[in-house]
Design a protein around this motif. Structure first.
Motif, PDB file in Angstrom:
ATOM      1  N   VAL A  28      27.190   1.754  66.128  1.00 44.04           N
ATOM      2  CA  VAL A  28      27.319   1.147  64.791  1.00 44.04           C
ATOM      3  C   VAL A  28      27.654  -0.330  65.014  1.00 44.04           C
ATOM      4  O   VAL A  28      28.791  -0.694  65.284  1.00 44.04           O
ATOM      5  CB  VAL A  28      28.413   1.847  63.954  1.00 44.04           C
ATOM      6  CG1 VAL A  28      28.504   1.202  62.581  1.00 44.04           C
ATOM      7  CG2 VAL A  28      28.135   3.332  63.838  1.00 44.04           C
ATOM      8  N   SER A  29      26.637  -1.164  64.922  1.00 46.58           N
ATOM      9  CA  SER A  29      26.836  -2.586  65.210  1.00 46.58           C
ATOM     10  C   SER A  29      26.131  -3.422  64.151  1.00 46.58           C
ATOM     11  O   SER A  29      25.349  -2.919  63.338  1.00 46.58           O
ATOM     12  CB  SER A  29      26.285  -2.929  66.609  1.00 46.58           C
ATOM     13  OG  SER A  29      24.891  -2.644  66.662  1.00 46.58           O
ATOM     14  N   LYS A  40      20.479   2.553  56.808  1.00 44.09           N
ATOM     15  CA  LYS A  40      20.677   3.851  57.446  1.00 44.09           C
ATOM     16  C   LYS A  40      22.149   4.252  57.370  1.00 44.09           C
ATOM     17  O   LYS A  40      23.032   3.505  57.798  1.00 44.09           O
ATOM     18  CB  LYS A  40      20.227   3.791  58.906  1.00 44.09           C
ATOM     19  CG  LYS A  40      20.385   5.127  59.639  1.00 44.09           C
ATOM     20  CD  LYS A  40      19.939   5.004  61.090  1.00 44.09           C
ATOM     21  CE  LYS A  40      20.122   6.312  61.832  1.00 44.09           C
ATOM     22  NZ  LYS A  40      19.695   6.211  63.257  1.00 44.09           N
ATOM     23  N   LEU A  77      24.011   0.796  57.521  1.00 45.73           N
ATOM     24  CA  LEU A  77      23.691  -0.459  58.210  1.00 45.73           C
ATOM     25  C   LEU A  77      23.102  -1.424  57.194  1.00 45.73           C
ATOM     26  O   LEU A  77      22.222  -1.063  56.408  1.00 45.73           O
ATOM     27  CB  LEU A  77      22.710  -0.200  59.356  1.00 45.73           C
ATOM     28  CG  LEU A  77      23.200   0.757  60.442  1.00 45.73           C
ATOM     29  CD1 LEU A  77      22.096   0.957  61.487  1.00 45.73           C
ATOM     30  CD2 LEU A  77      24.482   0.255  61.094  1.00 45.73           C
ATOM     31  N   LEU A 137      27.462  -4.498  58.082  1.00 44.06           N
ATOM     32  CA  LEU A 137      27.506  -3.179  57.457  1.00 44.06           C
ATOM     33  C   LEU A 137      27.663  -3.309  55.940  1.00 44.06           C
ATOM     34  O   LEU A 137      28.127  -4.344  55.426  1.00 44.06           O
ATOM     35  CB  LEU A 137      28.682  -2.354  58.002  1.00 44.06           C
ATOM     36  CG  LEU A 137      28.784  -2.217  59.527  1.00 44.06           C
ATOM     37  CD1 LEU A 137      30.040  -1.454  59.894  1.00 44.06           C
ATOM     38  CD2 LEU A 137      27.537  -1.522  60.088  1.00 44.06           C
ATOM     39  N   PHE A 192      25.589   5.871  58.349  1.00 50.77           N
ATOM     40  CA  PHE A 192      26.240   6.269  59.581  1.00 50.77           C
ATOM     41  C   PHE A 192      27.562   6.994  59.327  1.00 50.77           C
ATOM     42  O   PHE A 192      28.142   7.596  60.247  1.00 50.77           O
ATOM     43  CB  PHE A 192      26.484   5.036  60.490  1.00 50.77           C
ATOM     44  CG  PHE A 192      27.395   4.011  59.889  1.00 50.77           C
ATOM     45  CD1 PHE A 192      28.776   4.096  60.005  1.00 50.77           C
ATOM     46  CD2 PHE A 192      26.864   2.931  59.189  1.00 50.77           C
ATOM     47  CE1 PHE A 192      29.604   3.142  59.442  1.00 50.77           C
ATOM     48  CE2 PHE A 192      27.692   1.976  58.628  1.00 50.77           C
ATOM     49  CZ  PHE A 192      29.069   2.080  58.751  1.00 50.77           C
ATOM     50  N   LYS A 225      21.147  -3.929  57.493  1.00 49.66           N
ATOM     51  CA  LYS A 225      19.750  -4.346  57.670  1.00 49.66           C
ATOM     52  C   LYS A 225      18.742  -3.309  57.198  1.00 49.66           C
ATOM     53  O   LYS A 225      17.692  -3.670  56.645  1.00 49.66           O
ATOM     54  CB  LYS A 225      19.497  -4.690  59.145  1.00 49.66           C
ATOM     55  CG  LYS A 225      20.248  -5.935  59.604  1.00 49.66           C
ATOM     56  CD  LYS A 225      19.934  -6.247  61.053  1.00 49.66           C
ATOM     57  CE  LYS A 225      20.645  -7.501  61.504  1.00 49.66           C
ATOM     58  NZ  LYS A 225      20.343  -7.832  62.932  1.00 49.66           N
ATOM     59  N   ALA A 283      29.315  -8.657  61.097  1.00 50.15           N
ATOM     60  CA  ALA A 283      29.640  -7.921  62.325  1.00 50.15           C
ATOM     61  C   ALA A 283      31.018  -8.256  62.864  1.00 50.15           C
ATOM     62  O   ALA A 283      31.737  -7.385  63.373  1.00 50.15           O
ATOM     63  CB  ALA A 283      28.575  -8.191  63.387  1.00 50.15           C
TER      64      ALA A 283
END
Length: 205
Positions: A191-192, A137, A132, A195, A139, A134, A181
């Motif tokens: 998952v939004s 993390k 992610l 990325l 995914f 931001k 996005a």
């Protein structure tokens, strides 16, 4: 006196016959030796010819095998035909979070490959890590699955950020894709949002 002459004449007859017989025997012996020499020489010559023919046949057969092998075997690709991959591509990269607000696709080359550029419609083989944008993390990661992933590129089979960001990248490259996005999975779901991917392009066909 006439008797003496007659005796000598009579004595010469047998001597002459003996000499003739001896001469004939000598001639026959010489002829036989000559025949043996000719036969021996002929045999040796024939033997040399046979050996030469055998060697010539072996050489011809070997040449034929080499020609057949060369003609029937397709040219194997050499190491020079394949792009040399940077050793760093053997190690999973560390991927951190991004900074600020991401509004457009950004492609950053981390390692530039030496292979041909990826074209739309090709199947590419990649290793990648997705996080992610931001908070960093993770995914998804092909590294954690233990094998590269292969898929078509530029034809709508993956998210738009990949289709747009990976076409034109040289094989052997490691690139960072910062994807907003609207070019990823949208703003909803597990998952939004924006990325970040680090993608190693290992091959393209």
């Amino acid at each position: 006196m006439s008797e003496q002459v007659q005796d000598r004449s009579a004595g010469q007859g047998p001597a002459t016959k003996a000499e003739r017989r001896l001469a004939a025997q000598l001639a026959a012996k010489k002829a036989a030796e000559a025949r043996r020499r000719r036969q021996s020489m002929l045999g040796a010559f024939v033997g040399v010819l046979a050996v030469a023919a055998l060697i010539g046949g072996i050489v011809w057969l070997n040449k034929g095998d080499d020609t057949t092998s060369t003609a029937s075997s397709p040219a194997s690709p050499t190491a020079a035909d394949e792009p040399q991959l940077d050793p760093a591509l053997k190690t999973k990269p560390e991927v951190s979070a991004g900074e600020g607000e991401l509004k457009e696709l950004t492609v950053t080359t981390l390692i530039k490959g030496t292979g041909p550029e990826v074209k739309a419609g090709q199947a590419i083989t990649t290793n990648y890590v997705g996080v992610l944008f931001k908070d960093g993390k993770q995914f998804d990661s092909s590294w954690d699955r233990g094998e590269p992933a292969t898929f078509p590129i530029g034809v709508g089979q993956v998210i738009q950020g990949w289709d747009q960001g990976l076409v034109g990248v040289p094989v052997g490259s490691r690139v960072q894709l910062d994807i907003p996005a609207n070019l990823a999975y949208g703003d909803t779901g597990d998952v939004s949002g924006p990325l970040r991917f680090v993608v190693d392009v290992l091959g393209a066909q």
